[in-house]
Scaffold this active site. Structure first.
Site, PDB file in Angstrom:
ATOM      1  N   TYR B 133       0.856  -1.190   0.000  1.00  0.00           N
ATOM      2  CA  TYR B 133       0.000   0.000   0.000  1.00  0.00           C
ATOM      3  C   TYR B 133       0.895   1.245   0.000  1.00  0.00           C
ATOM      4  O   TYR B 133       1.507   1.577   1.011  1.00  0.00           O
ATOM      5  CB  TYR B 133      -0.880  -0.046   1.241  1.00  0.00           C
ATOM      6  CG  TYR B 133      -1.897   1.044   1.397  1.00  0.00           C
ATOM      7  CD1 TYR B 133      -2.207   1.931   0.372  1.00  0.00           C
ATOM      8  CD2 TYR B 133      -2.607   1.179   2.589  1.00  0.00           C
ATOM      9  CE1 TYR B 133      -3.160   2.914   0.540  1.00  0.00           C
ATOM     10  CE2 TYR B 133      -3.562   2.158   2.762  1.00  0.00           C
ATOM     11  CZ  TYR B 133      -3.835   3.024   1.736  1.00  0.00           C
ATOM     12  OH  TYR B 133      -4.788   4.002   1.916  1.00  0.00           O
ATOM     13  N   LYS B 161      -0.669  -1.202  -4.654  1.00  0.00           N
ATOM     14  CA  LYS B 161      -1.661  -0.121  -4.742  1.00  0.00           C
ATOM     15  C   LYS B 161      -0.892   1.175  -4.952  1.00  0.00           C
ATOM     16  O   LYS B 161      -0.221   1.653  -4.038  1.00  0.00           O
ATOM     17  CB  LYS B 161      -2.463  -0.074  -3.439  1.00  0.00           C
ATOM     18  CG  LYS B 161      -3.510   1.006  -3.341  1.00  0.00           C
ATOM     19  CD  LYS B 161      -4.251   0.848  -1.995  1.00  0.00           C
ATOM     20  CE  LYS B 161      -5.355   1.857  -1.789  1.00  0.00           C
ATOM     21  NZ  LYS B 161      -4.891   3.248  -1.720  1.00  0.00           N
TER      22      LYS B 161
END
Lengths: 299, 299
Positions: B133, B161
Site C-alpha cells: 500500500y 496499490k
C-alpha cells in the site's frame, strides 16, 4: 521560574526484544536526576511514545515519576485518536506527572479547527499543564502563529515546544519576539532541535526541550547554563564545537543517533528501538564512535 | 483472473460515540456484496485503520468476512510497530481474509531498508497474499520503483496499490508500463485516488482500489466496467462528469466527503469519523448535497 523553563531532558524508552526494558529506563531517569536537569519529559519522540501501546505508556509514565527523585516529569500524551489521548492524560495524572506534552498526531491530514479541538479536549480533561508539541517533521502538521494564539488561550496551556529557530541570531531573536507578542505571558517557549538549543535560549526561549539532554545530561546542562547565564559567545562556540554530532542527527535522525550513543555507553541494550525503526548499522556506528571520542561526549 | 483485479471497494468503518457501529459496518459490507464488487478491502485509510486499536481491528476484519457473502476480503494491517502489525496479520488470518494490505506507517521517518524489512517480516509471517500500500499522502513515505522491485521479490507479494497515474493517457500508459517492466508478472498493479480510477485501468492497471466504491459501489462498478471493457472514451467521459465529486475529495479529503455522502444516504450514524478527524461542517454538507443531487449519486 516557570516549571516549563531550563533544560528539559528527553530520555529514550529502551526496548529489549520488543518489551520495555524497565531497568534501563529507570536508570536513565535516575541519571538525569543525578545530573540535575530542570525537568524530564518522558515519552517524547525520543521516548518512542508513538510506537508504544496504552499500557506500556502508562507504565513508563509511572516509572519516570517514581525514579525522578522529585524532579518534575512531563509526559507525552499524543495519540492518533482523541479518546485514547484522554486515556493517556489519565495515565499521566495517575503517575503523578507535573505536566503533559501533546502533539497533533495525524494520519488523515488535520485542519486547524480539528487540532484546536484536540487541544480543547485535552485542556478541559484535567488540570495538568500542557506543552503544545509542534513537530512538523514527525506529525506533518504545520502550526501557524494564529493557531498558537488560539490554543494558548485555552486553560492549562503552559508552554510551546517550537521546532528550532532561524540560524542567524538577530533573525532568531525576531522570531521569538514575534511569537511572544501573540502569546499570553504565562506560556513559555521552548526550543527543540538540539542544534538550535543554544541559539533558542539566547533568543529568549525559556526552555530547551532536549533530545541529547536525555542521554548526555551533563553536556546539555553545560550548554544550557552558558546560554542562560548570558555567555552568548561561549554558548554558541560550544554548540558549534558539537556540529559533528548535529550532523549525525541530521543524517540519521536524532533518535537513532542518541540510541547508538546510549548503547555505546552501556545505558541501553542492543537494538533498543521499536521495529520497524532500526538502529545505525555497523559502519555508521563506527563513524559515530569516532565523533563521540573526538568530541569527548562519554559521561 | 487474479484475486487482485477489478474493483476493490473500501468501506468506511463507522463509529458511533467512539465505538464501532457494527450494524452499520455489516450493512455497508452487505451492500458491496449485493452490488457485485470484485473484492472488499476492509480497514483501508477509508476504513480508519490507523485510528482503531487491535481488538477493534480484529473485530472489523471478522465482521467483514462474515458479511461479505463469499466475496474476497482484504484487510489493512498497517501499524507503527512491527510486532503489532504481525498481530493484525494473525487477526486477518483468523477472520478468514483472502489477503492483507500493508502500508509503511511512520512516525520517525523510515528508510528503504527499514521498509523492506517490514515487508519481509509480513511476508514470512503468514501465507496470506500481500498488497503493498503506497500512500505517501498519509504515510509520508516515498517508494521508488527500485524498492517496489525488491519488495515484489519477497514471497506472497500479490499487488501494489499505486497513488494515481499521470493525467495524460500516454503518460499514464508509459508510467504503468515502466512499473510493470520491473515487477514479476504475478504482481498486479492497482490504481488508487478515485479521480485516477478510469485512467489507471485504461493504462493497464488490473485493479482499482476505490474509496467511493465502498459507499457508491454501483457508480464505481459502472465506471470500472466501462474502462475494463475497452470503452475508453466512455470511461473517461464518465470520470470527467464526476469532476465535481473529485474536487470535493481534493478539498476536504476523500474520507470526510465519503463519510458525509454515506451519512446523507442514511448508511452511517452522524459524526461517524474517529476524533480528532471531524466531518464536513454544515455549509460544506449543503454544498456536497448539491453535488450529490446534480450528479445523481444517490443509489
Amino acid at each position: 521560574m516557570s516549571l516549563f523553563a531550563g533544560l528539559s531532558a528527553f530520555p529514550l524508552t529502551p526496548l529489549n526484544r520488543d518489551r520495555i526494558d524497565e531497568r534501563s529506563f529507570a536508570a536513565l531517569v535516575q541519571r538525569l536526576q543525578a545530573a540535575g536537569v530542570d525537568s524530564i519529559t518522558a515519552l517524547g519522540s525520543t521516548g518512542s511514545y508513538a510506537y508504544l501501546d496504552g499500557a506500556e505508556r502508562d507504565r513508563v509514565a509511572a516509572l519516570a515519576v517514581e525514579h525522578a527523585g522529585g524532579i518534575p516529569v512531563f509526559v507525552g500524551v499524543g495519540e492518533l485518536r482523541t479518546s485514547r489521548m484522554l486515556a493517556r492524560i489519565d495515565g499521566a495524572q495517575a503517575a503523578g506527572a507535573s505536566g503533559i506534552m501533546l502533539a497533533p498526531l495525524g494520519y488523515q491530514k488535520l485542519n486547524d479547527q480539528e487540532v484546536f479541538e484536540l487541544f480543547a479536549a485535552a485542556s478541559t480533561h484535567s488540570e495538568l499543564p500542557i506543552i503544545l508539541y509542534d513537530n512538523p517533521g514527525t506529525t506533518h502538521f504545520a502550526f501557524t502563529p494564529q493557531l498558537y494564539t488560539r490554543i494558548a488561550q485555552l486553560p492549562n496551556i503552559a508552554s510551546i515546544k517550537i521546532p528550532g529557530v532561524p540560524a542567524e541570531p538577530a533573525a532568531a531573536l525576531g522570531h521569538v519576539r514575534r511569537l511572544r507578542s501573540v502569546l499570553p505571558a504565562r506560556v513559555t517557549l521552548g526550543v527543540s532541535g538540539d542544534q538550535f538549543g543554544a541559539a533558542g535560549l539566547l533568543a529568549g526561549c525559556e526552555a530547551w526541550y532536549s533530545v541529547i539532554g536525555g542521554t548526555l545530561p551533563r553536556l546539555a546542562l553545560s550548554l544550557a547554563r552558558l546560554a542562560t547565564s548570558g555567555q552568548a559567545d561561549a554558548a554558541l562556540a560550544e554548540s558549534r564545537r558539537l556540529a559533528p554530532l548535529w550532523e549525525q542527527f541530521a543524517r540519521f535522525g536524532s533518535l537513532r543517533v542518541t540510541a547508538a550513543i546510549a548503547e555505546q555507553l552501556g545505558l541501553v541494550p542492543e537494538n533498543c528501538l521499536p521495529l520497524p525503526v532500526q538502529g545505525l548499522d555497523a559502519r555508521q556506528r563506527t563513524e559515530l564512535a569516532r565523533v563521540v571520542a573526538q568530541l569527548g561526549l562519554a559521561e
